[in-house]
Motif scaffolding. Structure first.
Motif, PDB file in Angstrom:
ATOM      1  N   GLY A   1     -10.359  10.368  -1.751  1.00 20.36           N
ATOM      2  CA  GLY A   1      -9.043   9.883  -1.323  1.00 20.36           C
ATOM      3  C   GLY A   1      -9.155   8.684  -0.401  1.00 20.36           C
ATOM      4  O   GLY A   1      -8.405   7.711  -0.523  1.00 20.36           O
ATOM      5  N   GLY A   2     -10.106   8.735   0.532  1.00 23.98           N
ATOM      6  CA  GLY A   2     -10.300   7.622   1.454  1.00 23.98           C
ATOM      7  C   GLY A   2     -10.754   6.364   0.750  1.00 23.98           C
ATOM      8  O   GLY A   2     -10.318   5.255   1.078  1.00 23.98           O
ATOM      9  N   GLN A   3     -11.631   6.524  -0.238  1.00 20.31           N
ATOM     10  CA  GLN A   3     -12.099   5.360  -1.003  1.00 20.31           C
ATOM     11  C   GLN A   3     -10.960   4.747  -1.817  1.00 20.31           C
ATOM     12  O   GLN A   3     -10.848   3.523  -1.917  1.00 20.31           O
TER      13      GLN A   3
ATOM     14  N   ILE B   1       0.877  -1.174   0.000  1.00 20.91           N
ATOM     15  CA  ILE B   1       0.000   0.000   0.000  1.00 20.91           C
ATOM     16  C   ILE B   1       0.913   1.222   0.000  1.00 20.91           C
ATOM     17  O   ILE B   1       1.812   1.325   0.842  1.00 20.91           O
ATOM     18  N   PHE B   2       0.675   2.146  -0.936  1.00 24.33           N
ATOM     19  CA  PHE B   2       1.559   3.299  -1.094  1.00 24.33           C
ATOM     20  C   PHE B   2       0.872   4.595  -0.657  1.00 24.33           C
ATOM     21  O   PHE B   2      -0.323   4.614  -0.366  1.00 24.33           O
ATOM     22  N   GLN B   3       1.642   5.672  -0.649  1.00 24.32           N
ATOM     23  CA  GLN B   3       1.160   6.969  -0.145  1.00 24.32           C
ATOM     24  C   GLN B   3      -0.113   7.442  -0.818  1.00 24.32           C
ATOM     25  O   GLN B   3      -1.052   7.868  -0.174  1.00 24.32           O
ATOM     26  N   SER B   4      -0.137   7.387  -2.132  1.00 25.72           N
ATOM     27  CA  SER B   4      -1.253   7.980  -2.873  1.00 25.72           C
ATOM     28  C   SER B   4      -2.091   6.928  -3.591  1.00 25.72           C
ATOM     29  O   SER B   4      -2.619   7.180  -4.663  1.00 25.72           O
ATOM     30  N   ALA B   5      -2.169   5.733  -3.012  1.00 26.59           N
ATOM     31  CA  ALA B   5      -2.956   4.599  -3.525  1.00 26.59           C
ATOM     32  C   ALA B   5      -2.327   3.962  -4.770  1.00 26.59           C
ATOM     33  O   ALA B   5      -2.387   2.755  -4.955  1.00 26.59           O
ATOM     34  N   ASN B   6      -1.725   4.782  -5.662  1.00 26.93           N
ATOM     35  CA  ASN B   6      -1.060   4.240  -6.860  1.00 26.93           C
ATOM     36  C   ASN B   6      -1.979   3.349  -7.696  1.00 26.93           C
ATOM     37  O   ASN B   6      -1.574   2.294  -8.166  1.00 26.93           O
TER      38      ASN B   6
ATOM     39  N   SER C   1      -1.726  11.251   2.116  1.00 23.80           N
ATOM     40  CA  SER C   1      -2.567  12.036   1.210  1.00 23.80           C
ATOM     41  C   SER C   1      -3.981  12.248   1.765  1.00 23.80           C
ATOM     42  O   SER C   1      -4.856  12.729   1.046  1.00 23.80           O
ATOM     43  N   LEU C   2      -4.191  11.899   3.044  1.00 22.49           N
ATOM     44  CA  LEU C   2      -5.528  11.963   3.635  1.00 22.49           C
ATOM     45  C   LEU C   2      -5.574  12.931   4.808  1.00 22.49           C
ATOM     46  O   LEU C   2      -4.564  13.186   5.464  1.00 22.49           O
ATOM     47  N   ASP C   3      -6.780  13.462   5.106  1.00 27.37           N
ATOM     48  CA  ASP C   3      -6.930  14.264   6.316  1.00 27.37           C
ATOM     49  C   ASP C   3      -6.880  13.330   7.521  1.00 27.37           C
ATOM     50  O   ASP C   3      -6.893  12.101   7.390  1.00 27.37           O
ATOM     51  N   SER C   4      -6.812  13.895   8.716  1.00 23.86           N
ATOM     52  CA  SER C   4      -6.585  13.092   9.918  1.00 23.86           C
ATOM     53  C   SER C   4      -7.683  12.061  10.147  1.00 23.86           C
ATOM     54  O   SER C   4      -7.410  10.913  10.528  1.00 23.86           O
TER      55      SER C   4
END
Length: 222
Positions: free
Chosen positions: A146-148, A90-95, A173-176
């Motif tokens: 982003g969460g999805q 799993i990467f930072q920005s979903a990739n 890349s997500l809010d808290s």
């Protein structure tokens, strides 16, 4: 049972006559059902350590065993197959691949692994339903929040039923709120499915969800 063991692993980069130790004699292991966080300042070697543990990068010296297999004894073809069969990322920005529908993001991983087309389609559908994405199967990544997208990334990481899941800054890349939800979901999957999980993170707000926190500084585990 330990799913991953690293013994005195060192990674050295050369710049002309100078050398830089990105990782300096790192040793640690992880058990089934354990979720471990790796923390440290920028440039400390966190992502390098994760890449070596995930068989994406070859160390200069030291030994790595995944499910009791010594990586140094495997050919590059067998290491590629081991990544497909045993490891999930799993990467930072979903990739996610922008031109593939959500169900096909997972189906591709199944196809590269050992699943038949029918089995891959069923597993992809079951996983996406499990993560509350059943109405998004035919959507493209840019149609998701982003969460999805990160939930799709978690589902994709589980597609070939790996032993170990590696997460590189999954909340970056997500809010808290969304970040916490994703890591809670990841921790729950690791526990209920008896996987091992290793997460590199700067986010101290999610560390309470981990069983153990490893700190790295200047390439050394401290």
């Amino acid at each position: 049972m330990k799913t991953l063991e690293m013994d005195n692993v060192t990674k050295i980069y050369h710049d002309g006559p100078k050398e830089f130790k990105a990782i300096d004699q790192a040793s640690f292991g992880i058990e089934e059902g354990e979720f471990v966080a790796i923390v440290g300042p920028s440039g400390s070697g966190k992502s390098t350590l994760l890449s070596i543990a995930g068989a994406l990068l070859t160390p200069t010296s030291g030994q790595i065993r995944i499910d009791d297999k010594d990586l140094a004894s495997l050919s590059s073809k067998k290491i590629t197959q081991l990544r497909l069969d045993k490891l999930g990322f799993i990467f930072q920005s979903a990739n996610l691949i922008p031109y593939l529908k959500i169900k096909d993001q997972l189906g591709l991983i199944g196809k590269l692994g050992a699943l038949s087309k029918k089995a891959a389609e069923k597993r992809a559908k079951d996983l996406l339903e499990h993560f509350g994405l059943s109405e998004r199967l035919d959507h493209f990544p840019n149609e998701l929040s982003g969460g999805q997208r990160q939930r799709v990334a978690v589902a994709r990481a589980l597609m070939n039923d790996p032993s170990i899941i590696f997460a590189d800054e999954p909340t970056a890349s997500l809010d808290s709120k969304r970040g916490l939800e994703v890591v809670e979901m990841l921790a729950n999957e690791i526990k209920t499915r008896n996987k091992s999980g290793i997460m590199v993170t700067h986010d101290e707000r999610v560390l309470h969800l981990c069983d153990r926190v490893i700190t790295i500084k200047d390439g050394k585990l401290v």
